[in-house]
Write an enzyme that holds these catalytic residues in place. Structure first.
Site, PDB file in Angstrom:
ATOM      1  N   GLU A 271     -36.548   5.300  78.218  1.00 38.32           N
ATOM      2  CA  GLU A 271     -37.138   6.368  77.522  1.00 38.32           C
ATOM      3  C   GLU A 271     -36.687   6.231  76.275  1.00 38.32           C
ATOM      4  O   GLU A 271     -35.683   5.293  75.611  1.00 38.32           O
ATOM      5  CB  GLU A 271     -35.583   7.522  78.073  1.00 38.32           C
ATOM      6  CG  GLU A 271     -36.588   9.010  78.110  1.00 38.32           C
ATOM      7  CD  GLU A 271     -35.555  10.278  78.213  1.00 38.32           C
ATOM      8  OE1 GLU A 271     -35.156  10.862  77.416  1.00 38.32           O
ATOM      9  OE2 GLU A 271     -35.071   9.856  79.505  1.00 38.32           O
ATOM     10  N   HIS A 295     -37.816  14.997  77.834  1.00 39.16           N
ATOM     11  CA  HIS A 295     -36.009  15.397  78.102  1.00 39.16           C
ATOM     12  C   HIS A 295     -35.760  16.875  77.428  1.00 39.16           C
ATOM     13  O   HIS A 295     -34.535  17.108  76.414  1.00 39.16           O
ATOM     14  CB  HIS A 295     -35.603  14.286  77.024  1.00 39.16           C
ATOM     15  CG  HIS A 295     -34.124  13.899  78.349  1.00 39.16           C
ATOM     16  ND1 HIS A 295     -33.144  12.610  77.331  1.00 39.16           N
ATOM     17  CD2 HIS A 295     -33.052  14.882  78.244  1.00 39.16           C
ATOM     18  CE1 HIS A 295     -32.251  12.805  78.169  1.00 39.16           C
ATOM     19  NE2 HIS A 295     -31.897  14.014  78.612  1.00 39.16           N
TER      20      HIS A 295
HETATM   21  C1  GLV Z   1     -28.956  16.173  78.467  1.00 37.02           C
HETATM   22  O1  GLV Z   1     -29.412  15.124  78.756  1.00 37.02           O
HETATM   23  C2  GLV Z   1     -27.420  16.342  78.184  1.00 37.02           C
HETATM   24  O2  GLV Z   1     -26.929  15.318  78.704  1.00 37.02           O
HETATM   25  O3  GLV Z   1     -27.437  17.077  77.976  1.00 37.02           O
END
Ligand code: GLV
Ligand code: GLV
Length: 330
Positions: A271, A295
């Protein structure tokens, strides 16, 4: 002397207002709504007592050194905390917190289910088909998907998020539930008739596999080439947890060779790249049996405000000399 707090990125205002209202906090926020450059981060944390970080910031030894020995707390604005070197923090007696608010769990659970539906009802693909002007006539065999009802969901990890997904799929869509975890989850078994399986058995028997474990050494590449081969060729995999839990190269191979039917991904091993090499990126972008989100599983107004409030409450509890509600244990 107020606690010096550095916030590495602008976050929703609920938590910021709570922090601003407290006289014991001297607040400094990185001004731009973009990721703070590493060099700037190292400069700005200097002399701070508390860092409120987001998950794109790697908070390691270098950052802790740059902050100085007075650094007491790292309040992560995320449920995950794999961006923080917990061992290094523990060595220095630095308290680390995360934001596992119920709203966040629900938001991620809803997104997981949205990905499931997007795949089974081919929402992204059929939307593109319709927009492209290709809908000329109704057809009995046109763009057939598959239902969730009566199918088997296999959940890897039955913490708050995994359990939330399971309850909804059991109650709302009549799915059969299999799960694997480090310990048996008797509550879940009672509520959803979930059955415990080892990971290989879960993979072999599930129509849908969804990942809800944190990224740890023990969960990195939990799903790799060998595991994809254990899955049904008609099965789908969903990942809203952390990218490196799946060996991405193995996933792309499995999709390419139809070892599995498809994937719904919100997180990626490298990512913000959706894959490491350009050929894989191009291929993944063209696959119709794959749904990709950036995400954004917890990206709802409600969840992000709750995360902001939770991060602030962790900080405010800590400066009152109490144990913050969401201290992460090493
Ligand atoms: C997002 O991925 C989180 O861990 O809050
Ligand atoms: C983390 O993914 C959790 O289940 O809370």
């Amino acid at each position: 002397m107020p606690y010096k707090l550095f916030v590495t990125r602008s976050i929703p205002d609920v938590g910021i207002k709570l922090l601003q209202a407290n006289k014991n906090v001297s607040l400094e926020i990185y001004e731009r709504d973009q990721q703070i450059p590493r060099r700037e981060l190292l400069k700005r944390v200097h002399g701070k007592d508390i860092i409120l970080s987001i998950l794109t910031e790697k908070i390691d030894k270098e950052v802790m050194d740059a902050a100085g020995p007075q650094l007491k707390m790292i309040a992560n604005y995320a449920v995950g905390f794999d961006n923080i070197d917990l061992k290094e923090a523990a060595k220095r007696g630095i308290v680390v917190t995360n934001t596992p608010h119920e709203r966040v769990n629900e938001s991620v659970a809803e997104h997981t289910i949205a990905l499931l539906f997007a795949l089974t009802h081919r929402i992204v693909e059929t939307d593109a088909f319709t927009r492209a002007g290709k809908y000329h006539a109704w057809g009995p065999k046109l763009l057939l998907g598959t239902d969730l009802v009566g199918k088997t969901i296999g959940i890897i990890g039955t913490g708050r998020i995994g359990s939330s997904v399971v309850k909804r799929l059991y109650d709302g869509f009549g799915m059969k539930v299999l799960y694997t975890d480090v310990v048996r989850n008797m509550d879940l078994e009672k509520i959803t008739k979930a059955k415990y399986r080892t990971l290989p058995k879960l993979l072999a028997e599930s129509d849908f596999v969804s990942i809800h474990v944190p990224l740890l050494k023990s969960t990195q590449h939990l799903i790799a080439a060998k595991q994809f081969k254990m899955m049904k060729p008609t099965a789908f995999i969903i990942n809203t947890a952390r990218g490196p839990i799946i060996d991405e190269h193995a996933l792309i191979e499995a999709l390419r060779h139809k070892t599995i039917a498809g994937a719904g991904l919100d997180v990626y091993e490298f990512e913000p790249l959706i894959a490491m090499n350009p050929k894989d990126i191009k291929e993944l972008r063209q696959m119709k049996n794959v749904v990709l989100t950036p995400h954004t599983a917890s990206a709802t107004i409600e969840a992000r405000q709750a995360m902001s409030e939770t991060a602030a409450k962790n900080i405010l509890t800590f400066i009152r000399g109490k144990a913050p509600p969401n201290a992460v244990r090493t």
